[in-house]
Design a protein around this motif. Structure first.
Motif, short mmCIF file in Angstrom:
data_model
loop_
_atom_site.label_atom_id
_atom_site.label_comp_id
_atom_site.label_asym_id
_atom_site.label_seq_id
_atom_site.Cartn_x
_atom_site.Cartn_y
_atom_site.Cartn_z
N GLY A 22 10.62 -61.27 -5.03
CA GLY A 22 9.04 -61.61 -4.72
C GLY A 22 8.62 -60.89 -3.41
O GLY A 22 7.48 -60.38 -2.81
N ASN A 23 9.73 -61.01 -2.34
CA ASN A 23 9.56 -60.52 -1.11
C ASN A 23 10.50 -59.73 -0.44
O ASN A 23 11.03 -59.79 0.78
N ARG A 24 11.45 -58.99 -1.35
CA ARG A 24 12.64 -58.41 -0.86
C ARG A 24 12.71 -56.97 -1.23
O ARG A 24 11.93 -56.53 -2.22
N GLY A 25 13.46 -55.95 -0.49
CA GLY A 25 13.53 -54.71 -1.12
C GLY A 25 15.20 -54.66 -1.14
O GLY A 25 15.92 -55.50 -1.11
N SER A 26 15.71 -53.34 -1.44
CA SER A 26 16.88 -53.23 -1.42
C SER A 26 17.43 -51.61 -1.03
O SER A 26 16.63 -50.75 -0.84
N ILE A 27 18.99 -51.70 -0.71
CA ILE A 27 19.43 -50.32 -0.29
C ILE A 27 20.68 -50.41 -1.06
O ILE A 27 21.16 -51.30 -1.13
#
Length: 970
Positions: A22-27
């Motif tokens: 909900g409030n995260r991104g990724s690499i």
């Protein structure tokens, strides 16, 4: 695999876990050597001011590494393995819901043991197929706007805002908006999240006004959402700032003075009742925040305060003397805090709360309202959560949250010129309203519980898989309270054209209020999404979700102080002898355990992303998804609840000729809507939206991205409230009504002539309604878009978009009588375009222009008639004389800009002095225009003018205005 299933089950059973990403991104990425061979066991470390401590991963046998749940921020990545030179990638930006793919190649170690590369953040997400637009913290800070989410959506690709803000003229309101055409209809769906907390109001609104200064990032997904999104429409999500290992914060203040603005009302608009138009009367927005460590690398805090005050005149308000006030004022206050804790190396927990207050002392001010017809809104809202993020194993990740959202919304009426709260009054001819607004209170609560998890399967069936699982449970209730003393009566007048308002009594409507209506809804849902990476160039997004909705109502009681409770519920006759069947003679309302029940809604989703170039420079994205509608507890309150507002309308026999209604003045019955008159059709369906999109995204150089594609949405069997008593077969008597044409005057050259309407002869049957989902009540939207996005390079950045939409739907749903069928089918189109950017000029000067351009909204022309029994459930009926799309309101072109001087006080301290200019070309475009046929009079400087009501201004853009401001950060 069995170990994974056990861990997943334990995660779901353990409780307290919640919404994924909900409030995260990724690499993610792949590490290879100089020959291109994949490298296992490479240590990859992610570090950022947004991250408590570092996060460490090791590449798999396939050379893969992943950080699937990183807080929003800018990251430094280091790649190291014994015998190879260490590589460091700096400046990698992580955004919500965006998969950054960073692939690196390690070379054998030489004398140079570390290579530092300033990374260009990927512009294209090669894995996800949703249509998402992200606004960074820098953009939120630099843009000249009213500092709310609607201003941001107003420059987002695929979005159309129907009431554009000029320097704060629309702040504190929620303008109507669409995404790729969808959204303007009454059953449109949205999901509005603050740090992952669902703050949606009902089905299609935002529950309160967020603290703009506390937002780290804001994303808008306009189409092609994956299985984690339960409803169609727009998905908006904002991330709240957090603390850090260093104290940081800032102060923001901007100010507008009424003398900072020009004048844009023309003489023609003045003589059409525009008054002073929409002029800013006050504006200031102080906002400060601070964050930092409670314990380094362990516990952080963040706090923000905001107190925004604004005001403006309203076009044509008050109706009897436009431009004389009172002004429309808004006061918005927010308090926000967030605590972030690193429990251990792989486990984080955070908690935040945002509280808000909104006060609008003259809400509903409009060109057809008298000064005492508005009301005072005073509402208090909040949203908060506790969130857990955990790395259970290198392949198993959990994000979890428990959350709450709610508000208390209170509204009170105003006294009239005599110092008393008067009966509500309505004038049929010119639609003016006067008298005390019916006071009411809305209370809403929602409690959320959502566990989710991600599990990675590498080289499974010759592909890499990211499995995403999620479950949600939401319990929500809605308390709708209608208050005394005078909201049970509406006096209706039909005064001749040219005579004063409210001089010719015509009809009276009575209501079953005051009342307290309670409605509840439980929503459970689960989804599974598999992101399948095939040979690094093709990614499949295959998913499905299950949703269960149940709306219900408790046992309720009719209020004893409702003056007409006996008539509506107990069969007591009025003074004219008219009575209704006694549906609830004891004034007790039985519980309804299943107002609406959808136990098994299955929504498949399928997307494919094809990396055509093999280097993430050109990606084709295709997506199809099915979305079911959220009924929300409002569905029961608005349609089914026996304590919903019910009305009965009668001719008004003004016996004593005083123009004030008394209970002995009921005449013959016109129409009755009983509080027990609405049922739900057996096996009623849930409206469904099929969403298809196809886009090509192409990166030019390292900073430009061009996106072009189509979005098609098809909505099936929308909900519709159908009057089952007044069937089409009863409309046997023809009535000839005259259409005087656009100028509203009979006997002129544009007269259309007589139109045949049909009514019901004899006594009208008592109204009975049924909620249905008729098969033909469908809508479709075809959209074509092209957009460009240039990240900051060479000292400038720009975002621009153009889209064109064509829409087909039924204006009133399935026509249930021949009068409603007139011009009921809508087929029209419109276009929208936005461009914004920032240029870093010499001497620390930032220039940030915004251009907003859109075609005027499609319009129809309606004619209001009386004396056709059965044409409407009210005393008058407005039929569509010319179809929707025959006219458009005026096209809008607005150019704004900000000039800012940045002063670097120290390495960490910066001062910004800025100057904003809004509506630089001082356009006076009429954002909304009246669709009603007729005439109206206005007095200007002692001279009376009569003008056509059709196409007269309802809302005029605010004139050019300047703003001064200062911001300080450390």
């Amino acid at each position: 695999m069995s170990r994974f299933i056990c861990k997943l089950a334990l995660t779901f059973i353990s409780g307290g876990l919640l919404l994924a990403q909900g409030n995260r991104g990724s690499i993610t990425g792949v590490v290879t050597d100089s020959s291109g061979a994949v490298m296992p066991n490479v240590t990859v470390i992610a570090s950022s001011p947004a991250l408590i401590g570092d996060e460490v991963q090791t590449t798999s046998a396939e050379g893969l590494y992943r950080f699937p749940a990183l807080p929003v921020g800018t990251y430094r990545l280091s790649y190291s393995m014994q015998g190879f030179a260490k590589i460091v990638r700096e400046g990698v930006a992580v955004q919500v819901g965006f998969a950054d793919e960073i692939n690196v190649s390690l070379s054998v170690a030489t004398q140079t043991q570390e290579v530092v590369v300033s990374a260009e953040t990927p512009l294209i997400d090669p894995e996800n197929t949703n249509i998402q637009n992200t606004v960074s913290r820098a953009q939120l800070t630099n843009l000249a706007n009213s500092r709310d989410i609607w201003s941001v959506m107003g420059i987002t690709a695929g979005m159309n805002i129907q009431s554009l803000d000029v320097g704060g003229s629309a702040a504190g309101t929620q303008p109507t908006y669409t995404a790729y055409g969808y959204g303007a209809q009454s059953f449109a769906q949205t999901r509005v999240q603050l740090d992952g907390v669902n703050t949606t109001e009902g089905r299609n609104g935002a529950g309160f006004y967020w603290d703009y200064g506390a937002l780290q990032e804001f994303t808008v997904s306009t189409a092609a959402n994956d299985a984690s999104m339960p409803v169609p429409g727009v998905f908006t999500n904002a991330v709240v700032k957090s603390g850090g290992n260093q104290f940081h914060g800032g102060f923001y203040y901007d100010y507008e003075n009424p003398n900072f603005q020009g004048h844009n009302i023309s003489a023609a608009q003045l003589h059409e009742g525009a008054g002073t138009g929409t002029r800013i009367t006050q504006y200031q927005d102080p906002n400060g925040d601070i964050g930092g460590p409670i314990k380094h690398d362990r516990v952080w805090f963040y706090v923000s305060l905001r107190d925004q005050a604004l005001g403006n005149t309203v076009t044509g308000f008050p109706a009897n003397n436009p431009g004389t006030g009172p002004n429309f004022e808004t006061h918005l206050q927010n308090i926000t805090y967030k605590i972030s804790t690193q429990l251990s190396k792989n486990h984080r927990i955070s908690q935040f709360l945002q509280w808000g207050r909104k006060n609008q002392p003259y809400r509903n001010a409009a060109s057809n309202y008298y000064a005492d017809a508005v009301y005072n809104q005073n509402s208090f809202s909040w949203a908060g959560n506790i969130q857990y993020d955990g790395i259970i194993t290198p392949k198993f990740f959990v994000t979890a949250r428990i959350a709450s959202f709610g508000y208390n919304w209170m509204n009170t009426a105003y006294a009239g010129p005599d110092g008393h709260i008067d009966y509500r009054q309505q004038e049929l001819q010119d639609t003016n309203l006067a008298g005390g607004y019916p006071p009411y209170r809305y209370d809403r609560r929602r409690y959320q519980y959502e566990p989710t998890a991600s599990y990675f399967l590498d080289d499974f069936l010759k592909a890499s898989h990211q499995l995403k699982f999620g479950y949600i449970f939401e319990h929500e209730f809605y308390d709708n309270e209608q208050y005394p003393p005078l909201n049970a009566v509406l006096e209706i007048y039909n005064s001749p054209a040219g005579s004063p308002d409210f001089t010719t009594p015509y009809e009276v409507s009575i209501y079953n209020t005051p009342s307290v209506a309670l409605d509840y809804m439980n929503h459970a849902g689960a989804y599974i999404q598999d992101q399948i990476r095939i040979k690094r160039r093709i990614t499949l997004n295959v998913g499905a979700r299950w949703d269960f909705y149940r709306s219900y109502e408790p046992a309720e009681k009719v209020r004893s102080d409702a003056p007409y409770a006996g008539f509506f519920y107990a069969g007591q006759p009025l003074s004219n002898g008219y009575s209704l069947p006694a549906t609830n003679p004891t004034f007790q309302i039985s519980a309804k355990p299943d107002v609406l029940r959808y136990p098994f809604l299955i929504s498949p989703r399928l997307g494919v992303a094809i990396d055509v170039s093999g280097n993430q420079k050109t990606v084709v994205k295709l997506d199809w998804g099915r979305f079911y509608s959220n009924p929300a507890p409002d569905w029961g309150s608005n349609y089914i609840n026996a304590l919903q507002t019910a009305t009965a309308t009668f001719r008004w026999n003004d016996i004593n000729k005083d123009g004030v209604f008394q209970n002995n003045e009921f005449g013959s019955v016109v129409s009755v809507s009983s509080p027990a008159s609405v049922t739900v059709a057996p096996h009623i369906k849930d409206p469904v939206d099929d969403n298809v999109s196809g886009f090509v995204e192409h990166e030019i150089g390292n900073s430009w991205m061009v996106r072009a594609g189509i979005v098609y949405q098809y909505v099936h069997h929308n909900w519709q409230e159908i009057n089952t008593a007044w069937t089409s077969s009863l409309y046997t008597k023809a009535y000839q009504v005259f259409d005087p044409g656009p100028d509203g005057v009979k006997g002129t050259s544009d007269d259309v002539g007589y139109q045949t309407l049909y009514g019901i002869p004899g006594t009208l049957p008592n109204i009975t309604y049924q909620m249905q989902t008729p098969s033909g009540n469908n809508a479709s939207y075809m959209n074509y878009e092209i957009s460009v996005n240039k990240h900051l390079s060479s000292k400038w950045m720009v975002i621009g978009s153009f889209y064109w939409t064509n829409q087909h739907y039924l204006l009133n749903g399935i026509a249930t009588n021949p009068d409603v069928a007139i011009n009921n089918y809508v087929k029209d189109n419109y276009w929208t375009s936005h461009v914004s950017g920032t240029y870093h000029a010499p001497w620390g000067i930032l220039i940030s222009p915004i251009a907003r351009m859109q075609q005027g909204q499609p319009m129809d022309r309606v004619v209001t008639v009386t004396g056709v029994p059965g044409a409407s459930t009210t005393s008058s009926f407005s039929y569509v004389a010319q179809p929707y799309g025959s006219y458009h309101s005026q096209n809008i072109y607005i150019f704004d800009t900000r000039l800012e001087k940045q002063i670097h006080i120290s390495e960490r301290m910066q001062l910004g002095l800025f100057f904003d200019a809004f509506n630089i070309f001082n356009t006076n475009a009429e954002q909304t225009q009246s669709s009603t046929t007729g005439t109206k009079s206005v007095t200007v400087s002692g001279v009376s003018y009569t003008y056509p009501l059709f196409l007269s201004p309802v809302t005029v853009l605010s004139p050019r205005i300047f703003r001064l401001g200062v911001k300080f950060s450390f």
